[in-house]
Structure formats: C-alpha cells, structure tokens
Design a protein around this motif. Structure first.
Motif, PDB file in Angstrom:
ATOM      1  N   VAL A  29       0.966  -1.205  -0.058  1.00  0.00           N
ATOM      2  CA  VAL A  29       0.073  -0.054   0.102  1.00  0.00           C
ATOM      3  C   VAL A  29       0.879   1.154   0.043  1.00  0.00           C
ATOM      4  O   VAL A  29       1.821   1.404   0.898  1.00  0.00           O
ATOM      5  CB  VAL A  29      -0.904   0.275   1.312  1.00  0.00           C
ATOM      6  N   ARG A  30       0.888   2.136  -1.077  1.00  0.00           N
ATOM      7  CA  ARG A  30       1.821   3.155  -1.218  1.00  0.00           C
ATOM      8  C   ARG A  30       0.909   4.456  -0.460  1.00  0.00           C
ATOM      9  O   ARG A  30      -0.163   4.788  -0.645  1.00  0.00           O
ATOM     10  CB  ARG A  30       1.995   3.558  -2.595  1.00  0.00           C
ATOM     11  N   ILE A  31       1.899   5.143   0.384  1.00  0.00           N
ATOM     12  CA  ILE A  31       1.466   6.273   1.041  1.00  0.00           C
ATOM     13  C   ILE A  31       1.638   7.364   0.161  1.00  0.00           C
ATOM     14  O   ILE A  31       2.790   7.621  -0.452  1.00  0.00           O
ATOM     15  CB  ILE A  31       2.351   6.597   2.264  1.00  0.00           C
ATOM     16  N   PRO A  32       0.734   8.159  -0.397  1.00  0.00           N
ATOM     17  CA  PRO A  32       0.985   9.087  -1.206  1.00  0.00           C
ATOM     18  C   PRO A  32       1.782  10.420  -0.804  1.00  0.00           C
ATOM     19  O   PRO A  32       2.009  10.768   0.517  1.00  0.00           O
ATOM     20  CB  PRO A  32      -0.552   9.861  -1.349  1.00  0.00           C
ATOM     21  N   LYS A  33       2.593  10.838  -1.775  1.00  0.00           N
ATOM     22  CA  LYS A  33       3.666  12.061  -1.485  1.00  0.00           C
ATOM     23  C   LYS A  33       3.093  13.361  -1.045  1.00  0.00           C
ATOM     24  O   LYS A  33       3.429  13.915  -0.226  1.00  0.00           O
ATOM     25  CB  LYS A  33       4.459  12.139  -2.417  1.00  0.00           C
ATOM     26  N   SER A  34       1.578  13.677  -1.341  1.00  0.00           N
ATOM     27  CA  SER A  34       1.144  14.865  -1.339  1.00  0.00           C
ATOM     28  C   SER A  34      -0.111  14.677  -0.330  1.00  0.00           C
ATOM     29  O   SER A  34      -0.768  13.643  -0.218  1.00  0.00           O
ATOM     30  CB  SER A  34       0.426  15.146  -2.706  1.00  0.00           C
ATOM     31  N   LEU A  35      -0.204  15.526   0.388  1.00  0.00           N
ATOM     32  CA  LEU A  35      -1.286  15.846   1.559  1.00  0.00           C
ATOM     33  C   LEU A  35      -2.653  16.129   0.796  1.00  0.00           C
ATOM     34  O   LEU A  35      -3.831  15.909   1.417  1.00  0.00           O
ATOM     35  CB  LEU A  35      -0.956  16.707   2.645  1.00  0.00           C
ATOM     36  N   ASP A  36      -2.507  16.701  -0.277  1.00  0.00           N
ATOM     37  CA  ASP A  36      -3.832  16.477  -1.244  1.00  0.00           C
ATOM     38  C   ASP A  36      -4.387  15.114  -1.287  1.00  0.00           C
ATOM     39  O   ASP A  36      -5.684  15.402  -1.747  1.00  0.00           O
ATOM     40  CB  ASP A  36      -3.490  17.239  -2.552  1.00  0.00           C
ATOM     41  N   GLN A  37      -3.700  14.331  -1.589  1.00  0.00           N
ATOM     42  CA  GLN A  37      -4.239  12.930  -1.821  1.00  0.00           C
ATOM     43  C   GLN A  37      -4.616  12.086  -0.824  1.00  0.00           C
ATOM     44  O   GLN A  37      -4.354  12.398   0.364  1.00  0.00           O
ATOM     45  CB  GLN A  37      -3.125  12.157  -2.415  1.00  0.00           C
ATOM     46  N   GLU A  38      -5.664  11.374  -0.856  1.00  0.00           N
ATOM     47  CA  GLU A  38      -6.438  10.599   0.355  1.00  0.00           C
ATOM     48  C   GLU A  38      -5.519   9.549   0.940  1.00  0.00           C
ATOM     49  O   GLU A  38      -4.808   8.893   0.123  1.00  0.00           O
ATOM     50  CB  GLU A  38      -7.664  10.009  -0.392  1.00  0.00           C
ATOM     51  N   THR A  39      -5.658   9.775   2.268  1.00  0.00           N
ATOM     52  CA  THR A  39      -4.642   8.606   2.938  1.00  0.00           C
ATOM     53  C   THR A  39      -5.275   7.246   2.915  1.00  0.00           C
ATOM     54  O   THR A  39      -6.574   7.050   3.139  1.00  0.00           O
ATOM     55  CB  THR A  39      -4.467   9.123   4.253  1.00  0.00           C
ATOM     56  N   PRO A  40      -4.427   6.190   2.377  1.00  0.00           N
ATOM     57  CA  PRO A  40      -5.023   4.776   2.500  1.00  0.00           C
ATOM     58  C   PRO A  40      -5.159   4.368   3.970  1.00  0.00           C
ATOM     59  O   PRO A  40      -4.475   4.711   4.810  1.00  0.00           O
ATOM     60  CB  PRO A  40      -3.929   4.228   1.768  1.00  0.00           C
ATOM     61  N   LEU A  41      -6.259   3.320   4.024  1.00  0.00           N
ATOM     62  CA  LEU A  41      -6.443   2.634   5.413  1.00  0.00           C
ATOM     63  C   LEU A  41      -6.040   1.325   5.065  1.00  0.00           C
ATOM     64  O   LEU A  41      -6.413   0.745   4.008  1.00  0.00           O
ATOM     65  CB  LEU A  41      -7.996   3.100   5.870  1.00  0.00           C
ATOM     66  N   VAL A  42      -5.360   0.993   6.208  1.00  0.00           N
ATOM     67  CA  VAL A  42      -4.913  -0.380   6.270  1.00  0.00           C
ATOM     68  C   VAL A  42      -5.909  -1.350   7.018  1.00  0.00           C
ATOM     69  O   VAL A  42      -6.415  -0.705   7.954  1.00  0.00           O
ATOM     70  CB  VAL A  42      -3.443  -0.744   6.551  1.00  0.00           C
ATOM     71  N   ARG A  69       0.386  11.791   9.045  1.00  0.00           N
ATOM     72  CA  ARG A  69      -1.032  11.665   8.736  1.00  0.00           C
ATOM     73  C   ARG A  69      -1.408  10.184   8.582  1.00  0.00           C
ATOM     74  O   ARG A  69      -2.382   9.789   9.015  1.00  0.00           O
ATOM     75  CB  ARG A  69      -1.469  12.576   7.555  1.00  0.00           C
ATOM     76  N   PHE A  70      -0.842   9.554   7.801  1.00  0.00           N
ATOM     77  CA  PHE A  70      -1.056   8.094   7.567  1.00  0.00           C
ATOM     78  C   PHE A  70      -0.963   7.229   9.063  1.00  0.00           C
ATOM     79  O   PHE A  70      -1.861   6.401   9.275  1.00  0.00           O
ATOM     80  CB  PHE A  70       0.033   7.420   6.956  1.00  0.00           C
ATOM     81  N   LEU A  71      -0.158   7.655   9.803  1.00  0.00           N
ATOM     82  CA  LEU A  71       0.126   6.963  11.314  1.00  0.00           C
ATOM     83  C   LEU A  71      -1.103   7.408  11.900  1.00  0.00           C
ATOM     84  O   LEU A  71      -1.406   6.659  12.916  1.00  0.00           O
ATOM     85  CB  LEU A  71       1.390   7.242  11.811  1.00  0.00           C
ATOM     86  N   GLN A  72      -1.358   8.508  11.867  1.00  0.00           N
ATOM     87  CA  GLN A  72      -2.618   9.083  12.739  1.00  0.00           C
ATOM     88  C   GLN A  72      -3.883   8.395  12.497  1.00  0.00           C
ATOM     89  O   GLN A  72      -4.587   8.033  13.485  1.00  0.00           O
ATOM     90  CB  GLN A  72      -2.785  10.731  12.643  1.00  0.00           C
ATOM     91  N   GLU A  73      -4.046   8.206  11.090  1.00  0.00           N
ATOM     92  CA  GLU A  73      -5.322   7.515  10.536  1.00  0.00           C
ATOM     93  C   GLU A  73      -5.218   6.020  10.799  1.00  0.00           C
ATOM     94  O   GLU A  73      -6.336   5.298  10.587  1.00  0.00           O
ATOM     95  CB  GLU A  73      -5.385   7.937   9.356  1.00  0.00           C
ATOM     96  N   ASN A  74      -4.096   5.492  10.973  1.00  0.00           N
ATOM     97  CA  ASN A  74      -3.916   3.891  10.845  1.00  0.00           C
ATOM     98  C   ASN A  74      -3.431   3.370  12.135  1.00  0.00           C
ATOM     99  O   ASN A  74      -3.184   2.202  12.088  1.00  0.00           O
ATOM    100  CB  ASN A  74      -3.231   3.602   9.479  1.00  0.00           C
ATOM    101  N   ARG A  75      -3.028   3.963  13.019  1.00  0.00           N
ATOM    102  CA  ARG A  75      -2.150   3.498  14.190  1.00  0.00           C
ATOM    103  C   ARG A  75      -2.641   2.417  14.833  1.00  0.00           C
ATOM    104  O   ARG A  75      -2.153   1.283  15.210  1.00  0.00           O
ATOM    105  CB  ARG A  75      -2.234   4.649  15.311  1.00  0.00           C
ATOM    106  N   GLU A  76      -4.338   2.123  14.978  1.00  0.00           N
ATOM    107  CA  GLU A  76      -4.885   0.981  15.766  1.00  0.00           C
ATOM    108  C   GLU A  76      -4.727  -0.273  14.903  1.00  0.00           C
ATOM    109  O   GLU A  76      -4.717  -1.413  15.406  1.00  0.00           O
ATOM    110  CB  GLU A  76      -6.405   1.223  15.792  1.00  0.00           C
ATOM    111  N   ASN A  77      -4.477  -0.123  13.379  1.00  0.00           N
ATOM    112  CA  ASN A  77      -4.232  -1.417  12.642  1.00  0.00           C
ATOM    113  C   ASN A  77      -2.955  -1.666  12.247  1.00  0.00           C
ATOM    114  O   ASN A  77      -2.636  -2.757  11.777  1.00  0.00           O
ATOM    115  CB  ASN A  77      -4.834  -1.061  11.381  1.00  0.00           C
ATOM    116  N   LEU A  78      -1.834  -1.085  13.090  1.00  0.00           N
ATOM    117  CA  LEU A  78      -0.308  -1.255  12.710  1.00  0.00           C
ATOM    118  C   LEU A  78       0.215  -2.038  13.779  1.00  0.00           C
ATOM    119  O   LEU A  78       0.036  -1.485  14.854  1.00  0.00           O
ATOM    120  CB  LEU A  78       0.345  -0.023  12.593  1.00  0.00           C
TER     121      LEU A  78
END
Length: 133
Positions: A29-42, A69-78
């Motif tokens: 799952v690629r984490i986008p480089k831009s904050l304008d792109q949606e953050t993927p959920l794992v 941002r990815f870590l904030q939105e996915n921390r519970e699943n990592l």
C-alpha cells in the motif's frame, strides 16, 4: 489466509519500494507523497515501512507530514514499523521509525539499511510471519 498489508512511502530513488518488493505474501500500500491525496487505510495486522531522509545539512523532518497523517489515521491497525535508513547517517539511522514507534506506541519490527540485505529481508519476513500465527 489473507496477505498482510505493508504500507510504504518512497521517493523517486525508490529504496524503500525496492525493499518492500522483496517481501513475500504481502499486499503493498503506497502512502501518497502529497497531503492533497487521500490517505489509504490498512487492515488490522499491517506494517508500515518508514524511511529517514537526509537533506545534506541534517536530517529532513523527522517524520514527513504525509507519513505522520498515515500514522494518525492507521495507528490502531499497525502491528509493526520497518525502519529504512542509511548507516552513514550515524545516530540518525532510522530515526523516523524510532520516533514514530515512540510517538504512536507501535513496535519496531526491524531496522534496514537502504534496500536491505538478504538477512534483513529474512528478519522482516519472519516478523510478518510471526504476527500471522
């Protein structure tokens, strides 16, 4: 059995991507480089590969904003962080992964230099397999 997801951030040099592509039975799952792109959920039981960059005058921001941002939105699943770095950075080797681990209370699965040695790939693969048991 469903494959484990491994999220990663990689720039044009692609060192982190080259490493994660060596792992078996994972969905990348690629984490986008831009904050304008949606953050993927794992999904639960996932890993994230976090590189540390150096800008020549010192380390880049400890954790890049898109990774933060990815870590904030996915921390519970990592369940693990894979640190990617360059030993030439000295004490800054894999610093981003170490800071993220402490900040988000996610264990480090392993620290890898650049594209990883066969031993480092095997170490991370074993960490992934261990979480599937």
């Amino acid at each position: 059995m469903k494959n484990t997801q491994v999220a990663f951030y990689s720039t044009t040099l692609g060192m982190t991507e080259k490493f994660v592509r060596k792992l078996n039975d994972v969905d990348l799952v690629r984490i986008p480089k831009s904050l304008d792109q949606e953050t993927p959920l794992v999904t639960a039981g996932s890993f994230v590969a976090i590189p540390t960059y150096h800008d020549g005058d010192g380390p880049a921001p400890v954790i890049l904003p898109c990774i933060e941002r990815f870590l904030q939105e996915n921390r519970e699943n990592l369940v693990g962080i894979i640190g990617i770095g360059n030993r030439n950075f000295g004490r800054s080797f894999c610093l981003s992964a170490k800071v993220a681990s402490s900040r988000y209370n996610i264990p480090i699965a392993g620290l890898v230099e650049l594209m990883g040695t066969p031993e480092e790939v095997a170490m991370i693969q074993e960490a992934i397999e261990f979480t599937r048991r």
